[in-house]
Motif scaffolding. Structure first.
Motif, PDB file in Angstrom:
ATOM      1  N   LEU A 188      -4.514  -4.800  -8.296  1.00 50.20           N
ATOM      2  CA  LEU A 188      -3.642  -5.213  -6.913  1.00 50.20           C
ATOM      3  C   LEU A 188      -4.326  -5.928  -6.042  1.00 50.20           C
ATOM      4  CD1 LEU A 188      -1.299  -3.704  -5.652  1.00 50.20           C
ATOM      5  CD2 LEU A 188      -3.024  -1.873  -4.776  1.00 50.20           C
ATOM      6  N   LYS A 189      -3.267  -6.922  -5.696  1.00 49.65           N
ATOM      7  CA  LYS A 189      -3.835  -8.091  -4.624  1.00 49.65           C
ATOM      8  C   LYS A 189      -2.691  -7.939  -3.503  1.00 49.65           C
ATOM      9  CE  LYS A 189      -6.055 -11.095  -7.573  1.00 49.65           C
ATOM     10  NZ  LYS A 189      -6.223 -12.521  -8.204  1.00 49.65           N
ATOM     11  N   ILE A 190      -3.006  -7.917  -2.155  1.00 51.07           N
ATOM     12  CA  ILE A 190      -2.263  -7.441  -1.068  1.00 51.07           C
ATOM     13  C   ILE A 190      -2.789  -8.504  -0.086  1.00 51.07           C
ATOM     14  CG2 ILE A 190      -0.731  -5.948   0.643  1.00 51.07           C
ATOM     15  CD1 ILE A 190      -1.502  -3.839  -1.339  1.00 51.07           C
ATOM     16  N   PHE A 191      -1.698  -9.104   0.688  1.00 52.54           N
ATOM     17  CA  PHE A 191      -2.131  -9.992   1.753  1.00 52.54           C
ATOM     18  C   PHE A 191      -0.995  -9.850   2.953  1.00 52.54           C
ATOM     19  CE2 PHE A 191      -3.484 -12.120  -2.005  1.00 52.54           C
ATOM     20  CZ  PHE A 191      -4.585 -12.778  -1.836  1.00 52.54           C
ATOM     21  N   MET A 192      -1.722  -9.750   4.140  1.00 50.26           N
ATOM     22  CA  MET A 192      -0.752  -9.783   5.373  1.00 50.26           C
ATOM     23  C   MET A 192      -0.782 -10.859   6.074  1.00 50.26           C
ATOM     24  SD  MET A 192      -1.147  -7.121   8.621  1.00 50.26           S
ATOM     25  CE  MET A 192      -2.219  -7.942   9.353  1.00 50.26           C
ATOM     26  N   TYR A 193       0.419 -11.347   6.640  1.00 46.56           N
ATOM     27  CA  TYR A 193       0.557 -12.747   7.233  1.00 46.56           C
ATOM     28  C   TYR A 193       0.331 -12.357   8.920  1.00 46.56           C
ATOM     29  CZ  TYR A 193       2.079 -17.462   8.006  1.00 46.56           C
ATOM     30  OH  TYR A 193       2.229 -18.574   8.099  1.00 46.56           O
ATOM     31  N   ILE A 270      -2.610  -0.559  10.860  1.00 47.65           N
ATOM     32  CA  ILE A 270      -1.251  -1.510  10.319  1.00 47.65           C
ATOM     33  C   ILE A 270      -1.783  -1.917   8.772  1.00 47.65           C
ATOM     34  CG2 ILE A 270       0.377  -3.153  10.219  1.00 47.65           C
ATOM     35  CD1 ILE A 270       0.271  -3.172  13.313  1.00 47.65           C
ATOM     36  N   LYS A 271      -2.855  -2.279   8.540  1.00 50.64           N
ATOM     37  CA  LYS A 271      -3.363  -2.509   7.203  1.00 50.64           C
ATOM     38  C   LYS A 271      -3.587  -1.360   6.163  1.00 50.64           C
ATOM     39  CE  LYS A 271      -6.024  -6.376   8.666  1.00 50.64           C
ATOM     40  NZ  LYS A 271      -7.386  -7.150   8.626  1.00 50.64           N
ATOM     41  N   SER A 272      -3.782  -0.339   6.993  1.00 46.43           N
ATOM     42  CA  SER A 272      -3.920   0.915   6.185  1.00 46.43           C
ATOM     43  C   SER A 272      -2.462   1.467   5.757  1.00 46.43           C
ATOM     44  CB  SER A 272      -4.838   2.045   6.907  1.00 46.43           C
ATOM     45  OG  SER A 272      -4.771   3.225   6.234  1.00 46.43           O
ATOM     46  N   VAL A 273      -1.711   1.236   6.777  1.00 45.78           N
ATOM     47  CA  VAL A 273      -0.219   1.730   6.549  1.00 45.78           C
ATOM     48  C   VAL A 273       0.412   0.972   5.206  1.00 45.78           C
ATOM     49  CG1 VAL A 273       2.170   1.747   7.201  1.00 45.78           C
ATOM     50  CG2 VAL A 273       0.476   2.784   8.818  1.00 45.78           C
ATOM     51  N   ILE A 274       0.112  -0.388   5.157  1.00 43.58           N
ATOM     52  CA  ILE A 274       0.512  -1.368   4.135  1.00 43.58           C
ATOM     53  C   ILE A 274       0.065  -0.929   2.910  1.00 43.58           C
ATOM     54  CG2 ILE A 274       0.748  -3.609   3.518  1.00 43.58           C
ATOM     55  CD1 ILE A 274       0.762  -4.411   6.492  1.00 43.58           C
ATOM     56  N   VAL A 275      -1.452  -0.704   2.846  1.00 44.16           N
ATOM     57  CA  VAL A 275      -2.085  -0.634   1.607  1.00 44.16           C
ATOM     58  C   VAL A 275      -1.588   0.658   0.912  1.00 44.16           C
ATOM     59  CG1 VAL A 275      -4.160  -0.264   0.436  1.00 44.16           C
ATOM     60  CG2 VAL A 275      -3.836  -2.015   2.079  1.00 44.16           C
ATOM     61  N   LYS A 276      -1.630   1.870   1.761  1.00 48.29           N
ATOM     62  CA  LYS A 276      -1.105   3.065   1.207  1.00 48.29           C
ATOM     63  C   LYS A 276       0.037   3.338   0.661  1.00 48.29           C
ATOM     64  CE  LYS A 276      -4.546   5.685   4.245  1.00 48.29           C
ATOM     65  NZ  LYS A 276      -4.675   6.428   5.283  1.00 48.29           N
ATOM     66  N   THR A 277       1.238   2.428   1.398  1.00 44.32           N
ATOM     67  CA  THR A 277       2.664   2.401   1.027  1.00 44.32           C
ATOM     68  C   THR A 277       2.802   1.943  -0.313  1.00 44.32           C
ATOM     69  OG1 THR A 277       3.147   2.469   3.474  1.00 44.32           O
ATOM     70  CG2 THR A 277       4.814   1.765   1.804  1.00 44.32           C
ATOM     71  N   ILE A 278       1.980   0.770  -0.553  1.00 36.98           N
ATOM     72  CA  ILE A 278       2.029  -0.022  -1.864  1.00 36.98           C
ATOM     73  C   ILE A 278       1.606   0.724  -2.963  1.00 36.98           C
ATOM     74  CG2 ILE A 278       1.586  -2.089  -3.324  1.00 36.98           C
ATOM     75  CD1 ILE A 278       1.936  -3.572  -0.578  1.00 36.98           C
ATOM     76  N   GLN A 279       0.375   1.469  -2.683  1.00 35.24           N
ATOM     77  CA  GLN A 279      -0.289   2.288  -3.604  1.00 35.24           C
ATOM     78  C   GLN A 279       0.456   3.534  -4.173  1.00 35.24           C
ATOM     79  OE1 GLN A 279      -3.929   3.288  -1.548  1.00 35.24           O
ATOM     80  NE2 GLN A 279      -5.132   2.067  -3.111  1.00 35.24           N
ATOM     81  N   SER A 280       1.356   3.773  -3.289  1.00 38.68           N
ATOM     82  CA  SER A 280       2.304   4.969  -3.780  1.00 38.68           C
ATOM     83  C   SER A 280       3.123   4.729  -4.745  1.00 38.68           C
ATOM     84  CB  SER A 280       3.079   5.536  -2.404  1.00 38.68           C
ATOM     85  OG  SER A 280       4.223   4.628  -2.306  1.00 38.68           O
ATOM     86  N   VAL A 281       3.448   3.553  -5.087  1.00 40.39           N
ATOM     87  CA  VAL A 281       4.300   2.936  -6.158  1.00 40.39           C
ATOM     88  C   VAL A 281       3.667   2.103  -7.278  1.00 40.39           C
ATOM     89  CG1 VAL A 281       6.274   3.101  -4.662  1.00 40.39           C
ATOM     90  CG2 VAL A 281       5.059   0.982  -4.903  1.00 40.39           C
ATOM     91  N   GLN A 282       2.154   1.796  -6.755  1.00 43.13           N
ATOM     92  CA  GLN A 282       1.520   1.047  -7.880  1.00 43.13           C
ATOM     93  C   GLN A 282       1.497   1.621  -9.492  1.00 43.13           C
ATOM     94  OE1 GLN A 282      -1.591   1.318  -9.386  1.00 43.13           O
ATOM     95  NE2 GLN A 282      -1.840  -1.195 -10.063  1.00 43.13           N
ATOM     96  N   PRO A 283       1.408   2.625  -9.546  1.00 43.04           N
ATOM     97  CA  PRO A 283       1.495   3.013 -10.953  1.00 43.04           C
ATOM     98  C   PRO A 283       2.701   2.739 -11.800  1.00 43.04           C
ATOM     99  CG  PRO A 283       0.345   4.614  -9.851  1.00 43.04           C
ATOM    100  CD  PRO A 283       0.996   3.850  -8.832  1.00 43.04           C
ATOM    101  N   ASP A 284       3.888   2.908 -11.149  1.00 41.50           N
ATOM    102  CA  ASP A 284       5.194   2.771 -11.766  1.00 41.50           C
ATOM    103  C   ASP A 284       5.485   1.245 -11.675  1.00 41.50           C
ATOM    104  OD1 ASP A 284       5.726   5.490 -11.841  1.00 41.50           O
ATOM    105  OD2 ASP A 284       6.376   5.483  -9.686  1.00 41.50           O
ATOM    106  N   LEU A 285       4.959   0.351 -10.741  1.00 40.93           N
ATOM    107  CA  LEU A 285       5.405  -0.990 -10.843  1.00 40.93           C
ATOM    108  C   LEU A 285       4.452  -1.527 -11.830  1.00 40.93           C
ATOM    109  CD1 LEU A 285       5.735  -2.125  -6.872  1.00 40.93           C
ATOM    110  CD2 LEU A 285       7.366  -1.794  -8.442  1.00 40.93           C
TER     111      LEU A 285
END
Length: 562
Positions: A188-193, A270-285
């Motif tokens: 998992l690699k996440i970047f915020m602009y 805000i970074k924590s919100v972004i990461v946790k949101t994507i982590q909720s679907v990471q196994p399925d993706l």
């Protein structure tokens, strides 16, 4: 406190990139700003699906399109990204995580998915204001506020508790559009602009009442809704990015800092919100991505740009409203153009697209015998990941790494358990190695076999039938036969024949030729009812008859004599 990354710094940023002969397919996108970025990179656009290195599309991508991707190609969507983009799917995933981690997943309003949670929502009626959204619409279409829920409980909607205490600037409600790049799903690699947009409503905010519930330009901050208002003010000067109803993200952070708020803490939340949101679907993706990826070179075939809509309340707590899987890249104003143009440019640079994978693939295809490239070892994969990380850190430009970062240990609790996966892989490897050694398998099988039980002595077959007559089959075979009970509809033909305790004399003897056994002669067989034997008709007998032979020559001689 750290300095805020401003719009002027973004525009003056020097970007280092290598110009390569890369081809991109833009047949399914309508945004001209992407074509302008391609010209800056000195790439070429092509309609060919075989020649291009990268696809850019504005809509969801089907499974068939993923399967058609060649090993060297990339696309700007992940399979299954609708799990974040559709409101009903996002609601389902975040509610699931909230049940497991109620204190960590408290960053979005209480949400219900109708009609599946109608009974749970019926009890909440009359307790406050609710905002009702369609499952899959965008740009604020079909969104409204209400107090009454009964007319909508049997329809397909997403219902949220309305946040009635938003943070106001100039008396106006606003939300933040944060651009997030998901570069890889495994790992998992996440970047915020660091730059984005702040979108304001056009009417002064008043707490929701019965009179103003229908005022969408007061309660909704969507740009597509408010730009039609006569009160909307466009920003035409990039040097004044804190004016109008659409402003830069950095200008809002600068305003909050001037008001004495802790902006660094807000950005980390805000970074924590972004990461946790994507982590909720990471196994399925990750599962969908692995099932459709077919290259072995470690190429990250998919990437995606998301637009996170975040609202700040009066306590400056960030609330996630929704996630846009296809954020708009229209450039109505100079502010839009400078932000979105640099966003796409930094995204394509960070991908590090090269010609070598395509060349290797074509060389393998042209070879007389096609051979699959060998799979990368674990050491080679780790080395490649390290090379990717070094390149990413040098070419972040306007991006900042969100995951993995210094809070990696905290985020690991929301990821699927890796230890169990390792244990399972170790067990599978041991099983595979063990199957390659047949001697050990035979030895283990002989050791694990239980000792054979002594076979009971059977009756001697030398005894005459008269001595065996009267004994049951159970006594002869030393087996216990359980009687079968069937319903009348399940009974088979001739099911009335008694099998258990049948005497030996009742066993039917083989018949030869036309010899039939009279079944009614024996007293032991009176209970048995057999179908009468079918008499077959006698076979016809064919006799060979002599045929008189003649010749044409004999016939001609007789005619002459006459």
């Amino acid at each position: 406190m750290s300095e805020i990354f401003t719009l002027q710094q973004l525009a003056q940023l020097q970007r280092n990139f290598v110009k390569r002969k890369i081809q991109i397919n833009l047949e399914q996108t309508k945004y001209k700003v992407i074509d302008e970025v391609v010209q800056i990179l000195d790439w070429k656009t092509t309609p060919s699906e075989f020649e291009c290195h990268i696809f850019w599309k504005d809509t969801y991508v089907t499974d068939e399109e993923y399967r058609r991707l060649l090993p060297y190609q990339r696309i700007n969507h992940f399979p299954g990204s609708y799990m974040l983009g559709k409101k009903n799917e996002l609601c389902r995933n975040l509610n699931k995580m909230r049940k497991q981690y109620p204190q960590d997943y408290d960053f979005y309003p209480k949400t219900w998915h109708l009609p599946y949670q109608s009974e749970e929502l019926r009890n909440k009626q009359g307790t406050g204001i609710f905002i009702i959204k369609p499952e899959a619409n965008c740009q604020g279409r079909g969104i409204f506020l209400t107090k009454k829920l009964d007319p909508f409980l049997d329809k397909h909607y997403v219902v949220q508790e309305y946040i009635s205490n938003p943070y106001l600037i100039d008396g106006l409600k606003f939300d933040l559009r944060i651009y997030v790049m998901l570069k890889s799903i495994t790992p998992l690699k996440i970047f915020m602009y660091q730059e984005g947009l702040a979108r304001f409503s056009t009417k002064k905010y008043v707490k929701p009442q019965k009179k103003n519930l229908s005022s969408v330009t007061m309660h909704l901050t969507n740009y597509a809704i408010n730009k039609r208002s006569k009160d909307f003010v466009f920003n035409n000067d990039t040097n004044k990015d804190d004016v109008g109803h659409k402003r830069s993200l950095s200008s809002v952070f600068k305003y909050l800092k001037e008001q004495g708020h802790d902006v660094d803490q807000l950005i980390s939340q805000i970074k924590s919100v972004i990461v946790k949101t994507i982590q909720s679907v990471q196994p399925d993706l990750a599962h969908l991505y692995r099932s459709q990826q077919h290259n072995v070179d470690g190429i990250e075939q998919c990437f995606e740009l998301f637009g996170f809509d975040i609202l700040l309340d009066s306590n400056l707590k960030p609330w996630l409203l929704e996630v846009n899987h296809t954020p708009s890249f229209s450039t109505d104003t100079p502010l839009d153009k400078i932000i979105k143009k640099n966003l796409i440019l930094d995204t394509l640079i960070l991908l590090d697209i090269r010609n070598k994978p395509k060349k290797n693939y074509l060389d393998q295809k042209r070879a007389p015998t096609f051979q699959r490239p060998p799979k990368m070892s674990q050491d080679e994969k780790e080395k490649q990941i390290n090379q990717f990380t070094i390149f990413e850190n040098k070419h972040l430009n306007g991006y900042v790494r969100v995951y993995p970062d210094e809070n990696l240990q905290y985020y690991e609790q929301f990821m699927p358990p890796k230890q169990k996966e390792k244990e399972q892989t170790i067990i599978i490897q041991q099983q595979l190695e063990f199957t390659k050694q047949p001697d050990k398998i035979l030895k283990l099988q002989t050791e694990s076999k239980p000792p054979l039980a002594k076979i009971p002595k059977r009756l001697s077959t030398n005894k005459s039938f008269t001595e065996l007559d009267g004994q049951t089959i159970q006594q002869l075979t030393l087996r216990t036969v359980a009687p079968q009970t069937r319903t009348p509809s399940q009974q088979r033909p001739f099911s009335s024949i008694a099998v258990v305790n049948r005497p030996m004399s009742a066993v039917r003897k083989p018949l030869y030729g036309n010899q039939h056994q009279n079944l009614n002669q024996s007293s032991n067989q009176q209970k048995l009812i057999y179908p009468p034997p079918i008499e077959q008709p006698p076979k016809p007998v064919f006799k060979m008859l002599q045929i008189k032979t003649f010749s044409f020559q004999k016939i001609e001689n007789t005619q002459k004599n006459e």
